[in-house]
Design an enzyme around this catalytic site. Sequence first.
Site, PDB file in Angstrom:
ATOM      1  N   ARG A  16       0.842  -1.200   0.000  1.00 45.23           N
ATOM      2  CA  ARG A  16       0.000   0.000   0.000  1.00 45.23           C
ATOM      3  C   ARG A  16       0.883   1.259   0.000  1.00 45.23           C
ATOM      4  O   ARG A  16       1.000   1.955  -0.995  1.00 45.23           O
ATOM      5  CB  ARG A  16      -0.949  -0.024   1.216  1.00 45.23           C
ATOM      6  CG  ARG A  16      -2.141   0.915   1.113  1.00 45.23           C
ATOM      7  CD  ARG A  16      -1.810   2.334   1.436  1.00 45.23           C
ATOM      8  NE  ARG A  16      -1.293   2.480   2.814  1.00 45.23           N
ATOM      9  CZ  ARG A  16      -0.706   3.578   3.263  1.00 45.23           C
ATOM     10  NH1 ARG A  16      -0.546   4.632   2.463  1.00 45.23           N
ATOM     11  NH2 ARG A  16      -0.244   3.652   4.494  1.00 45.23           N
ATOM     12  N   ASP A  17       1.544   1.510   1.107  1.00 49.16           N
ATOM     13  CA  ASP A  17       2.339   2.742   1.209  1.00 49.16           C
ATOM     14  C   ASP A  17       3.453   2.740   0.167  1.00 49.16           C
ATOM     15  O   ASP A  17       3.782   3.774  -0.429  1.00 49.16           O
ATOM     16  CB  ASP A  17       2.937   2.841   2.623  1.00 49.16           C
ATOM     17  CG  ASP A  17       3.252   4.264   3.034  1.00 49.16           C
ATOM     18  OD1 ASP A  17       3.338   5.134   2.160  1.00 49.16           O
ATOM     19  OD2 ASP A  17       3.432   4.507   4.236  1.00 49.16           O
ATOM     20  N   HIS A 210       4.723   4.274  12.765  1.00 49.99           N
ATOM     21  CA  HIS A 210       4.896   4.245  11.300  1.00 49.99           C
ATOM     22  C   HIS A 210       5.961   5.283  10.953  1.00 49.99           C
ATOM     23  O   HIS A 210       5.706   6.487  10.990  1.00 49.99           O
ATOM     24  CB  HIS A 210       3.544   4.575  10.658  1.00 49.99           C
ATOM     25  CG  HIS A 210       3.552   4.645   9.160  1.00 49.99           C
ATOM     26  ND1 HIS A 210       2.927   3.694   8.373  1.00 49.99           N
ATOM     27  CD2 HIS A 210       4.078   5.553   8.307  1.00 49.99           C
ATOM     28  CE1 HIS A 210       3.080   4.028   7.096  1.00 49.99           C
ATOM     29  NE2 HIS A 210       3.767   5.155   7.023  1.00 49.99           N
ATOM     30  N   HIS A 212       9.107   6.770   8.479  1.00 54.57           N
ATOM     31  CA  HIS A 212       9.807   6.816   7.192  1.00 54.57           C
ATOM     32  C   HIS A 212      11.278   7.118   7.462  1.00 54.57           C
ATOM     33  O   HIS A 212      11.613   7.819   8.418  1.00 54.57           O
ATOM     34  CB  HIS A 212       9.180   7.875   6.286  1.00 54.57           C
ATOM     35  CG  HIS A 212       7.890   7.417   5.668  1.00 54.57           C
ATOM     36  ND1 HIS A 212       7.739   7.192   4.320  1.00 54.57           N
ATOM     37  CD2 HIS A 212       6.699   7.108   6.225  1.00 54.57           C
ATOM     38  CE1 HIS A 212       6.507   6.774   4.077  1.00 54.57           C
ATOM     39  NE2 HIS A 212       5.848   6.723   5.206  1.00 54.57           N
ATOM     40  N   CYS A 243       5.182   9.659   0.020  1.00 56.11           N
ATOM     41  CA  CYS A 243       3.892  10.341   0.145  1.00 56.11           C
ATOM     42  C   CYS A 243       3.756  11.265  -1.049  1.00 56.11           C
ATOM     43  O   CYS A 243       4.627  12.095  -1.303  1.00 56.11           O
ATOM     44  CB  CYS A 243       3.822  11.147   1.435  1.00 56.11           C
ATOM     45  SG  CYS A 243       2.332  12.154   1.556  1.00 56.11           S
ATOM     46  N   ASN A 252       9.498   3.906   3.700  1.00 53.99           N
ATOM     47  CA  ASN A 252       9.299   3.464   5.073  1.00 53.99           C
ATOM     48  C   ASN A 252      10.549   2.756   5.577  1.00 53.99           C
ATOM     49  O   ASN A 252      11.403   2.338   4.806  1.00 53.99           O
ATOM     50  CB  ASN A 252       8.140   2.461   5.130  1.00 53.99           C
ATOM     51  CG  ASN A 252       6.803   3.130   5.005  1.00 53.99           C
ATOM     52  OD1 ASN A 252       6.406   3.504   3.924  1.00 53.99           O
ATOM     53  ND2 ASN A 252       6.121   3.293   6.114  1.00 53.99           N
TER      54      ASN A 252
HETATM   55 ZN   LIG Z   1       3.789   6.210   5.248  1.00 57.03          ZN
END
Ligand SMILES: [Zn+2]
Length: 311
Positions: A16-17, A210, A212, A243, A252
């Site tokens: 996803r990310d 979470h 990065h 992002c 990440n």
């Molecule tokens: Zn993220």
Amino acid sequence: MNTAQASAILREVGLRDGLQSIARVLPTAHKLAWIRDAYAAGQREIEIGSFVPARLLPQLADTAELVAFAKTLPGLVASVLVPNLKGAERALEVRADAMLLPLSASHAHSLANLRKTPDEAVADVARIVDLCHAQRADTLVEVGISTAFGCTLQGEVKPSEVLRLVQAVLDAGADRVGLADTVGYADPLMVSRLFEQVLKVAGDKLNCGHFHDTRGMGIANVMAAWNLGITRFDACLAGIGGCPHAPGASGNVATEDAAYLFASMGVHTGIDFDRLMRLRADVAQWLDGETLHGTLWCAGLPKTMLNQETL
Ligand SMILES: [Zn+2]
């Protein structure tokens, strides 16, 4: 402080990310193989994708099909990101185990990313919780407070605003909250201070970090949160991610590097290192030409750890 016998969960968010920040569309067959092999490597939480309109994120348009496959793997917690009520309806249709609702603590990022203010996003959380209750769904509602440590658009994000929003989403009925350093502004001292304050408000409902690795602080930030008792972290295999509204934001924390951190402390993650690194090699091949991150893959495990079955 956690003990040496403790365990940690690394939720894989690469699908996803990671993939949402890469322009190319990874074929569904490769994503299915990724989920299958991450599971085989011992990962038990995977963020499968996102229920945003396919015209906005064609990379994640096959999320429903992927969740259906993930549901066939016993014990796998399949989460999906949902940006609004419509996305939540789709998550409930496919019986996702958890839905991740992003909520930007930065007003400017919230408007750019979700086209609503943070307080409008809180109202959405309440509506989504009501929908889950109305359907008697057992899907967990988790709110990820993004840009919790600062924002490329507005700069400073005040801890008091993060605390206010955490309280608001808990009042709205969210099951869990996590803090996200979406753009890589956090350092270990900031992480310690903010997690400590939010723990006082949220207790064990705060259970995800979470981070990065934009400025090389990712693993140090994981460690800072771990030292406060946080045991669940998002990570992306090969450190992919970013992002779309945070120019320059890199990936990440790399799953394999985080797994190594915990292994080095004798903390159980359930991850089989050999399988995970084989999967990393496959992902690197599928994403040939993209910038990947992480360091462990270069040198491998030290000899002193080579005979361990799992990390
Ligand atoms: Zn993220």
